[in-house]
Design a protein around this motif. Sequence first.
Motif, PDB file in Angstrom:
ATOM      1  N   ASN A   1       5.846  44.098   4.279  1.00 30.83           N
ATOM      2  CA  ASN A   1       4.905  43.261   3.533  1.00 30.83           C
ATOM      3  C   ASN A   1       4.255  43.996   2.363  1.00 30.83           C
ATOM      4  O   ASN A   1       3.589  43.383   1.542  1.00 30.83           O
ATOM      5  CB  ASN A   1       3.821  42.726   4.469  1.00 30.83           C
ATOM      6  CG  ASN A   1       2.988  41.645   3.824  1.00 30.83           C
ATOM      7  OD1 ASN A   1       3.535  40.681   3.309  1.00 30.83           O
ATOM      8  ND2 ASN A   1       1.676  41.828   3.811  1.00 30.83           N
ATOM      9  N   LEU A   2       4.436  45.314   2.292  1.00 26.44           N
ATOM     10  CA  LEU A   2       3.790  46.101   1.241  1.00 26.44           C
ATOM     11  C   LEU A   2       4.692  46.341   0.035  1.00 26.44           C
ATOM     12  O   LEU A   2       4.234  46.824  -0.999  1.00 26.44           O
ATOM     13  CB  LEU A   2       3.326  47.448   1.815  1.00 26.44           C
ATOM     14  CG  LEU A   2       2.151  47.372   2.798  1.00 26.44           C
ATOM     15  CD1 LEU A   2       1.952  48.704   3.508  1.00 26.44           C
ATOM     16  CD2 LEU A   2       0.869  46.961   2.078  1.00 26.44           C
ATOM     17  N   PHE A   3       5.967  46.030   0.174  1.00 29.36           N
ATOM     18  CA  PHE A   3       6.917  46.320  -0.903  1.00 29.36           C
ATOM     19  C   PHE A   3       7.515  45.031  -1.475  1.00 29.36           C
ATOM     20  O   PHE A   3       8.005  44.188  -0.724  1.00 29.36           O
ATOM     21  CB  PHE A   3       8.047  47.204  -0.370  1.00 29.36           C
ATOM     22  CG  PHE A   3       7.649  48.643  -0.157  1.00 29.36           C
ATOM     23  CD1 PHE A   3       7.920  49.594  -1.129  1.00 29.36           C
ATOM     24  CD2 PHE A   3       6.981  49.028   0.999  1.00 29.36           C
ATOM     25  CE1 PHE A   3       7.538  50.912  -0.944  1.00 29.36           C
ATOM     26  CE2 PHE A   3       6.600  50.350   1.192  1.00 29.36           C
ATOM     27  CZ  PHE A   3       6.874  51.304   0.224  1.00 29.36           C
TER      28      PHE A   3
ATOM     29  N   LYS B   1      -2.411  41.555   7.792  1.00 30.39           N
ATOM     30  CA  LYS B   1      -1.801  41.234   6.497  1.00 30.39           C
ATOM     31  C   LYS B   1      -2.849  40.829   5.477  1.00 30.39           C
ATOM     32  O   LYS B   1      -2.571  40.784   4.284  1.00 30.39           O
ATOM     33  CB  LYS B   1      -0.797  40.078   6.655  1.00 30.39           C
ATOM     34  CG  LYS B   1       0.656  40.494   6.604  1.00 30.39           C
ATOM     35  CD  LYS B   1       1.588  39.324   6.841  1.00 30.39           C
ATOM     36  CE  LYS B   1       1.663  38.358   5.677  1.00 30.39           C
ATOM     37  NZ  LYS B   1       2.601  37.237   5.958  1.00 30.39           N
ATOM     38  N   ALA B   2      -4.062  40.512   5.946  1.00 35.65           N
ATOM     39  CA  ALA B   2      -5.132  40.098   5.034  1.00 35.65           C
ATOM     40  C   ALA B   2      -6.286  41.099   5.019  1.00 35.65           C
ATOM     41  O   ALA B   2      -6.871  41.362   3.975  1.00 35.65           O
ATOM     42  CB  ALA B   2      -5.662  38.721   5.434  1.00 35.65           C
TER      43      ALA B   2
ATOM     44  N   SER C   1      -7.239  44.276  -1.706  1.00 38.99           N
ATOM     45  CA  SER C   1      -6.767  43.872  -3.042  1.00 38.99           C
ATOM     46  C   SER C   1      -5.260  44.001  -3.148  1.00 38.99           C
ATOM     47  O   SER C   1      -4.594  43.207  -3.809  1.00 38.99           O
ATOM     48  CB  SER C   1      -7.388  44.772  -4.122  1.00 38.99           C
ATOM     49  OG  SER C   1      -8.684  44.375  -4.438  1.00 38.99           O
ATOM     50  N   ASN C   2      -4.719  45.015  -2.491  1.00 38.39           N
ATOM     51  CA  ASN C   2      -3.283  45.268  -2.594  1.00 38.39           C
ATOM     52  C   ASN C   2      -2.445  44.315  -1.748  1.00 38.39           C
ATOM     53  O   ASN C   2      -1.226  44.293  -1.865  1.00 38.39           O
ATOM     54  CB  ASN C   2      -2.993  46.715  -2.187  1.00 38.39           C
ATOM     55  CG  ASN C   2      -1.575  47.119  -2.537  1.00 38.39           C
ATOM     56  OD1 ASN C   2      -1.159  46.957  -3.682  1.00 38.39           O
ATOM     57  ND2 ASN C   2      -0.834  47.606  -1.558  1.00 38.39           N
ATOM     58  N   LEU C   3      -3.087  43.541  -0.894  1.00 38.89           N
ATOM     59  CA  LEU C   3      -2.350  42.646   0.000  1.00 38.89           C
ATOM     60  C   LEU C   3      -2.226  41.220  -0.546  1.00 38.89           C
ATOM     61  O   LEU C   3      -1.479  40.415  -0.012  1.00 38.89           O
ATOM     62  CB  LEU C   3      -3.024  42.611   1.377  1.00 38.89           C
ATOM     63  CG  LEU C   3      -2.891  43.898   2.195  1.00 38.89           C
ATOM     64  CD1 LEU C   3      -3.808  43.862   3.414  1.00 38.89           C
ATOM     65  CD2 LEU C   3      -1.449  44.127   2.630  1.00 38.89           C
ATOM     66  N   PHE C   4      -2.969  40.924  -1.592  1.00 34.39           N
ATOM     67  CA  PHE C   4      -2.987  39.556  -2.115  1.00 34.39           C
ATOM     68  C   PHE C   4      -2.427  39.500  -3.538  1.00 34.39           C
ATOM     69  O   PHE C   4      -2.854  40.260  -4.397  1.00 34.39           O
ATOM     70  CB  PHE C   4      -4.429  39.017  -2.124  1.00 34.39           C
ATOM     71  CG  PHE C   4      -4.948  38.645  -0.756  1.00 34.39           C
ATOM     72  CD1 PHE C   4      -4.900  37.325  -0.329  1.00 34.39           C
ATOM     73  CD2 PHE C   4      -5.454  39.610   0.103  1.00 34.39           C
ATOM     74  CE1 PHE C   4      -5.375  36.980   0.936  1.00 34.39           C
ATOM     75  CE2 PHE C   4      -5.919  39.276   1.369  1.00 34.39           C
ATOM     76  CZ  PHE C   4      -5.881  37.959   1.784  1.00 34.39           C
ATOM     77  N   ASP C   5      -1.509  38.569  -3.778  1.00 31.83           N
ATOM     78  CA  ASP C   5      -0.976  38.383  -5.129  1.00 31.83           C
ATOM     79  C   ASP C   5      -2.046  37.828  -6.066  1.00 31.83           C
ATOM     80  O   ASP C   5      -2.000  38.061  -7.270  1.00 31.83           O
ATOM     81  CB  ASP C   5       0.202  37.395  -5.106  1.00 31.83           C
ATOM     82  CG  ASP C   5       1.420  37.973  -4.404  1.00 31.83           C
ATOM     83  OD1 ASP C   5       1.395  39.163  -4.042  1.00 31.83           O
ATOM     84  OD2 ASP C   5       2.397  37.227  -4.214  1.00 31.83           O
TER      85      ASP C   5
ATOM     86  N   GLY D   1       0.593  46.315  -5.732  1.00 30.36           N
ATOM     87  CA  GLY D   1       1.914  46.704  -5.254  1.00 30.36           C
ATOM     88  C   GLY D   1       2.664  47.647  -6.180  1.00 30.36           C
ATOM     89  O   GLY D   1       3.864  47.828  -6.036  1.00 30.36           O
ATOM     90  N   ARG D   2       1.970  48.247  -7.111  1.00 28.49           N
ATOM     91  CA  ARG D   2       2.633  49.209  -8.004  1.00 28.49           C
ATOM     92  C   ARG D   2       2.681  50.543  -7.273  1.00 28.49           C
ATOM     93  O   ARG D   2       1.763  51.343  -7.357  1.00 28.49           O
ATOM     94  CB  ARG D   2       1.875  49.343  -9.327  1.00 28.49           C
ATOM     95  CG  ARG D   2       1.689  48.034 -10.060  1.00 28.49           C
ATOM     96  CD  ARG D   2       2.998  47.499 -10.597  1.00 28.49           C
ATOM     97  NE  ARG D   2       2.870  46.073 -10.890  1.00 28.49           N
ATOM     98  CZ  ARG D   2       3.468  45.475 -11.925  1.00 28.49           C
ATOM     99  NH1 ARG D   2       4.232  46.159 -12.744  1.00 28.49           N
ATOM    100  NH2 ARG D   2       3.335  44.180 -12.111  1.00 28.49           N
TER     101      ARG D   2
END
Lengths: 352, 352
Positions: free
Chosen positions: A326-328, B266-267, B325-329, B349-350
């Motif tokens: 889920n992270l990539f 995941k959230a 922040s990194n888990l949500f588009d 996700g960078r």
Amino acid sequence: MNIEDIETPAVLVDCRIAEANLARAQAYADRHGLPLRPHIKTHKLPRFALRQVELGAIGITCQKIGEAEVMADAGLSDIFIPYNILGARKLARLAELHRRVTLSVTADSAETVAGYADAFRDADHPLAVLVECDTGARRCGVASPEEALQLARRIDAAPGLSFQGLMTYPPRNGAEQVNDWLARAKNLLLSEGLPPVRISSGGSPDLYSAAEVGVATEHRPGTYIYSDRMQVSFGLGTLDDCALTVVTTVVSHPTSDRVVLDAGSKALAADTCAEPGHGYITAYPEAVITGLSEEHAIVDVSRCARTPRIGEKVRVVPNHACVVSNLFDTVHLTADGETAEAVPVAARGRLQ
Amino acid sequence: MNIEDIETPAVLVDCRIAEANLARAQAYADRHGLPLRPHIKTHKLPRFALRQVELGAIGITCQKIGEAEVMADAGLSDIFIPYNILGARKLARLAELHRRVTLSVTADSAETVAGYADAFRDADHPLAVLVECDTGARRCGVASPEEALQLARRIDAAPGLSFQGLMTYPPRNGAEQVNDWLARAKNLLLSEGLPPVRISSGGSPDLYSAAEVGVATEHRPGTYIYSDRMQVSFGLGTLDDCALTVVTTVVSHPTSDRVVLDAGSKALAADTCAEPGHGYITAYPEAVITGLSEEHAIVDVSRCARTPRIGEKVRVVPNHACVVSNLFDTVHLTADGETAEAVPVAARGRLQ
């Protein structure tokens, strides 16, 4: 591309291992006459979902509507969402999905059933609803077979719904207790004229004892396709059965006993397991990932006979493969251990 | 859209709180003459990076080249990447970025310096390199001022590089020790004709004692813009200063003492902090999020005077805002507490 050219950190999936994991599980299921309905949360990739069905799975399991939409778009036709789906927008999306695929969902409360009943009042064909049962894992689920019966009656009474059966996420090593619970509920439902035609249990840790839940009509394993350090600690195979690794570069070696990798909690996730540390470095079994910041893993190499050099790439078996997927945005699939194909993780980040 | 219409789980950022956090920090920095160079890892949003600069920040900090590329595209012109950047592909991207913005990076080893030296041999203007120093946090960084001097000499000797100074990620509550370390290194470098014109320290936990590191010429706070439960446990403000919350729906209430939310790891991410549980439910302060699976939070409500109903939306202050922040588009920004704007998390996700 060549595996050596993959920019780190990156996810590498060895398809030979994944295929062997799928084949082994399907063979077990076939031997015991227990259909599989794999959970796609681990890989989030249409191609693996299609492969699971090709090998014999009767359908797939998704946890979120957004995941199911991606899988429906890819041609998966039988999708189970074992979740209490609430809220007008989600129910509208669910109704839309219901027109496209063979869909089933769960409920563990009158409120959830009322939402379904309202949204599917005028549906062409009824929505299949299973009652979620808490057989000991203490997550969601009704607390007793009597409550299951009550909810089944509510479902059965709603014009747009059809009561299909029971679903549980079982506690680990709980086959006997789970079977007893579900068998009591089944008998109660049968005696009340509400036969549960589907009884769905799940989980990878107990995959190879799933047949001990004799009352179940299907099993929903997820992590088994990739496995991970947590599953191995639960007794599912060995570290050699782990198909997903995170490829990472040693970016610092500040002291003789410490190296630092370019994979932090943004790549490995912070999930812990019974084994020490945040992952297993395949080439350095004695190394321990003692800490993660977002972009760095701190590794104690004091017990290693040799230590990795700066710039060296190493592979890490994560504690929990599903959350890593889920992270990539992209994973790299290899079929030969030398070249890899970059594939978008189509159902990543589908939170709603 | 109206906040009530946001599908859950979702991230909601209260811009009034974020703005107050930024203004308070900038006022402190201005009062002490200590420039800020905020780390964008927390928000990953160009608009907040631009706002930070507008308020007085001298530039920004990114941890990955991919984040810096997003920020450069958005018009940020002075970017620091305090990371050992290794590998041909990354160095080629770094060289490209160097043509577009005022760029600086760090190194803590001869290997990293050699990579920079090779990649920037023919650069139009030299790449600014700071030596990363381990002042006690035991992550990356050279172990002593003498090693810092050695590395500074290597940087200074490379035609395409310019030695710019020192960088550290400090241990918590370590101002005196950090200042001593860096002051010794500074004096050593001065005596050897290699003046460190920049000395960069960081972190939000010690933001309001940053000026005690008198030798520093800049501070890199990250989480301060949103804050989170971990920062509050470190003593940075109160829970009311937390701008980011996860909006989540109660999807199950299986027993009187347990409810379940539709926000799992995941959230909310699995990061822990000194406070019990996996987040703070604003409307139910006595509730404890005792466990997370990927899509569910298990909440102990046994100490709550009243309990939330199924379908109710609640807000959770997460333990660690940056990883959320990194888990949500997409995040939802509100300026009035009633309506929200959905904004893509451009630098999410960078990883590379």
